[in-house]
Design an enzyme around this catalytic site. Sequence first.
Site, PDB file in Angstrom:
ATOM      1  N   HIS A 101      46.856  45.437  40.621  1.00  0.00           N
ATOM      2  CA  HIS A 101      45.861  44.222  39.827  1.00  0.00           C
ATOM      3  C   HIS A 101      46.234  44.087  38.374  1.00  0.00           C
ATOM      4  O   HIS A 101      45.351  43.502  37.545  1.00  0.00           O
ATOM      5  CB  HIS A 101      44.746  44.542  40.048  1.00  0.00           C
ATOM      6  CG  HIS A 101      44.320  44.714  41.389  1.00  0.00           C
ATOM      7  ND1 HIS A 101      44.228  43.794  42.454  1.00  0.00           N
ATOM      8  CD2 HIS A 101      43.560  45.756  42.069  1.00  0.00           C
ATOM      9  CE1 HIS A 101      44.009  44.304  43.750  1.00  0.00           C
ATOM     10  NE2 HIS A 101      43.341  45.483  43.475  1.00  0.00           N
ATOM     11  N   HIS A 160      43.326  41.393  47.719  1.00  0.00           N
ATOM     12  CA  HIS A 160      44.406  42.139  48.320  1.00  0.00           C
ATOM     13  C   HIS A 160      44.781  41.539  49.753  1.00  0.00           C
ATOM     14  O   HIS A 160      45.119  42.120  50.725  1.00  0.00           O
ATOM     15  CB  HIS A 160      43.708  43.554  48.943  1.00  0.00           C
ATOM     16  CG  HIS A 160      42.666  44.404  47.957  1.00  0.00           C
ATOM     17  ND1 HIS A 160      41.416  43.810  47.833  1.00  0.00           N
ATOM     18  CD2 HIS A 160      43.154  45.315  47.081  1.00  0.00           C
ATOM     19  CE1 HIS A 160      41.064  44.750  46.736  1.00  0.00           C
ATOM     20  NE2 HIS A 160      41.864  45.455  46.002  1.00  0.00           N
TER      21      HIS A 160
END
Lengths: 195, 195, 339, 339
Positions: C66, C228
């Site tokens: 991320h 995700h």
Amino acid sequence: MKLTLEKYLSWINEFSQKVIDKKDYLSDLDSKIGDGDHGNNLARGVTAVQQMLTAKQPQDLTAALKLTAMALISKVGGAAGPLYGTAFLEMAKTSSQTTELAELLTAATAGLQKRGQAKAGDKTMVDVWLPVTAALKNADLTSTVIEKAVASTKPLVAKRGRASYLGERSIGHLDPGAVSSGYLFEALLVAEDEK
Amino acid sequence: MKLTLEKYLSWINEFSQKVIDKKDYLSDLDSKIGDGDHGNNLARGVTAVQQMLTAKQPQDLTAALKLTAMALISKVGGAAGPLYGTAFLEMAKTSSQTTELAELLTAATAGLQKRGQAKAGDKTMVDVWLPVTAALKNADLTSTVIEKAVASTKPLVAKRGRASYLGERSIGHLDPGAVSSGYLFEALLVAEDEK
Amino acid sequence: MFAKGAEFMKKIINDPKNVVAEMVDGMVRAYPQYVQQIPETFALIRSNQDSMKGKVGVVSGGGSGHEPTHAGFVGQGMLSAAVAGQVFTSPTPDQIYRAIKAVDQGKGVFLVVKNYSGDVMNFDMAKDLAEMDGIKVKSVVVDDDIAVENSLYTQGRRGVAGTVLMHKILGAAADQGASLTELKKIAQAVLPKLKTIAVALSAATVPEVGKPGFELADDQIEYGVGIHSEPGYRREKIKPAKALATELLTKIDHELKLDSNKQYALLVNGMGATPLMEQYIFTHNVLDLLAEENIKPAFVKVGNFMTSLDMAGISITLLELADAAWLKALNYPVETIAW
Amino acid sequence: MFAKGAEFMKKIINDPKNVVAEMVDGMVRAYPQYVQQIPETFALIRSNQDSMKGKVGVVSGGGSGHEPTHAGFVGQGMLSAAVAGQVFTSPTPDQIYRAIKAVDQGKGVFLVVKNYSGDVMNFDMAKDLAEMDGIKVKSVVVDDDIAVENSLYTQGRRGVAGTVLMHKILGAAADQGASLTELKKIAQAVLPKLKTIAVALSAATVPEVGKPGFELADDQIEYGVGIHSEPGYRREKIKPAKALATELLTKIDHELKLDSNKQYALLVNGMGATPLMEQYIFTHNVLDLLAEENIKPAFVKVGNFMTSLDMAGISITLLELADAAWLKALNYPVETIAW
Ligand SMILES: Nc1ncnc2c1ncn2[C@@H]1O[C@H](COP(=O)(O)OP(=O)(O)O)[C@@H](O)[C@H]1O
Ligand SMILES: Nc1ncnc2c1ncn2[C@@H]1O[C@H](COP(=O)(O)OP(=O)(O)O)[C@@H](O)[C@H]1O
Ligand SMILES: [Mg+2]
Ligand SMILES: [Mg+2]
Ligand SMILES: [Mg+2]
Ligand SMILES: [Mg+2]
């Protein structure tokens, strides 16, 4: 041959139409050895030229050439913008002294070369402007001359513009600016025929 | 049935081997309704367990269970890490009082549920741990019980873990944690057979 | 980088098993003025440790992939430390515990957790460990992603890009001396006002997995995906940026009841493979749509803040600035790699 | 976004013809504290115009698609204004001229131009126009890309990511009161010490063109590409990050003759679609390789600075810090969107 306002307008209209029709083809050529935008750049430019000429209705050749130059300079961008723009600006300047087409194009080609520093054989639009100007001086400009000039760029190694980054790999491709310049002079022949 | 150190080591070895063999399959299951890493997470964990057990050579069951728990907690991460880790930690704690497998698993399952807040039918590994623990209490744990428990997660709607974000779309897929838990208990049956 | 079955993964990596270790190494060596690695962990702590003196620590973390979240927001005025897990996998309790211990100055440590089973459980276990050492720990579980329905009976909503604004506001408060209890109050007040929703043009490929989390046809997009590659709520043909902005803003409006008498912060977040040009075009559309409702955000930020590896896509976060202090906190100066 | 022939372009845009206008609009509305649009142009000028008082202006620009370059670097301590052309197309002289006029404070204006025929010619024409108004103008043509051989008889080398460091150093000097002549001297001194080289994993798709500038097979990469998908010097199968770093650093070493007694600044630049995770991994390898030569860069920056739309790839820039003032300039505080 003398250039008149009327003849010029039909020339530039013919050219604009051709560029718009061949926009994708020109960009395709450019994506082979450049960055793929030549058709889009020039189409943006000729559209602006059309708008400008319609809006301003120039009353003489010099004004029309100057408007064309300004539209190209301020709308095309990239390499083709200043080059085509300079060419038309030089024609505009010269047109206050003479309207002899060969002289206008001589001035244009000189301006082009000054702006872009390209010589004959560098695989640029100059490779079309030079022989076309020479042919006009001898009053024997034909489609064949133009086609030959455009085709002559194919085997060359590019020395100027983005294509030069390709070195030897630029061989075997037409120069997009040469092709669009070819359209410009084909359009001139069409405009002449019309008269 | 009582759990001995020897039996435990062959159980955990068998499980580790299975997880490593089925790593890609477990991750594939997880990519259907989760984030595709369950096999990788668990494989990382059992590899660490093997290393830890080889390095530390635990001399009693409690130590072996605790080492397993610690390796899983510190290497797996994600949801499966704290869940499997907690389960083995609870077994370790309980093993100082009793080595009765049914009791160890009862403690483990309770820990699992406390940690993850999942109930029966939430489509998680709990759906395998609960019936397996019940069967062990009745001394009738068989492959069929395990298979049925694992398969039972297929038609369920996930209520916990990443699969829950899918809502109804989680229906029709096996829960990866249930499948890996199935391997754990199949490994137990193999380990028992060996004795 | 490595062929895996029929798939081929084109990434600038070495061994997929080492991506986190190598990334963390690259980060701390590139930016020693901001972050330092806690030995034998993937936890990064502020280099300027003096700036933490006498203050509550703020620790965040979660799976890797991320970036620049989480470590990119470590530094004076924002996070005290960040803990990186494996790709898309929560970090483990021992590492989180190490970070908590390293930043604690006796005033306690506040944890910012995103609402995923793994993160929640691992941070909980770390909290237990720290409390056993006598460290006071409080936490917030961020669940700003409105793509999934909320319900007591499920995992609830995911924590996504809005978490970055939570970091910013709590970091500013902590830097100005807020107590652990005050941070908890601020977090609880911000939480219901913080809403995010995303659209994906392609899914992320986890290096160890080697293929995208889901497949979208050449002309398909998916609304409501998570960070995700969790699936979203609808797939359809790609539409112009304005239509995407309309779809997502409508969802946010439904939650926040946008009101021209209120103030808002806007975060437009690229998911990793979306060029800034597209992000600014999308921002132009979002601002136009808000302007139609007479709303002009008091704070705007555009860029890659909470990414999802190589996913193409974008998210909108709106924070209703219910407290004027939050706007000040968003504009509070920080010393970080990525804010 | 629009189907075009057999190709399909998946982008968050509206009309491909309007991408630049909409992007510029998004940018100025998101960040009014940093940039303002000069009316009827795509030229963005510093909002904090007081910060330009009495100083030489520094103006850059070029085609769009390289965001955050150029406008992301407009602000106190860096650029005075930036002019955006169409995608990958030099801006026109009239727009550059407007920017020059807007920033001039009587001390002259310095132009940072990247070495492309189009940029050079358009900036030249703008310079002529400005000089006709009595504005003093000087410029540098950045040609840091070592992928192409240099030669007097060709266009020469391209200007790429190193330009960002040029902006930073000149911006800091101008902010500290350097004269036009001094800026020219600094630029000329920096230029031969500034070298960049890139590798691409995929080419960029220009919205108005609708298909990638070149095609690479699923497992192919290309060394030496430019920032407009100009072809590079070699294609081969993808390799681990370390091998890519070795290839590129070797080329740079060949030019700069890396020397452990000298100081360097390192810029690792993502091309638009390359995740930060990969950029940090690559940085880890680059720093390792430099360390083997006993070189530890005195300044490192990693991220998307000079992008190429949605191209995946990465570039290394090394600047030999021949003058200690350059390092100070790189660390000089700025108020910009993206530095
Ligand atoms: N220095 C130069 N001198 C003459 N012609 C040039 C020069 N550089 C480029 N050109 C011409 O410009 C054409 C490319 O134009 P275009 O694609 O519109 O600009 P850009 O290269 O900036 O994208 C080339 O095909 C070539 O004919
Ligand atoms: N709250 C929970 N309670 C019990 N089991 C859970 C819970 N959340 C997740 N799980 C289990 O964990 C499995 C997923 O593990 P894994 O993929 O390794 O972690 P992550 O979801 O963090 O990627 C699920 O298949 C499910 O069996
Ligand atoms: Mg071109
Ligand atoms: Mg998972
Ligand atoms: Mg995971
Ligand atoms: Mg171009």
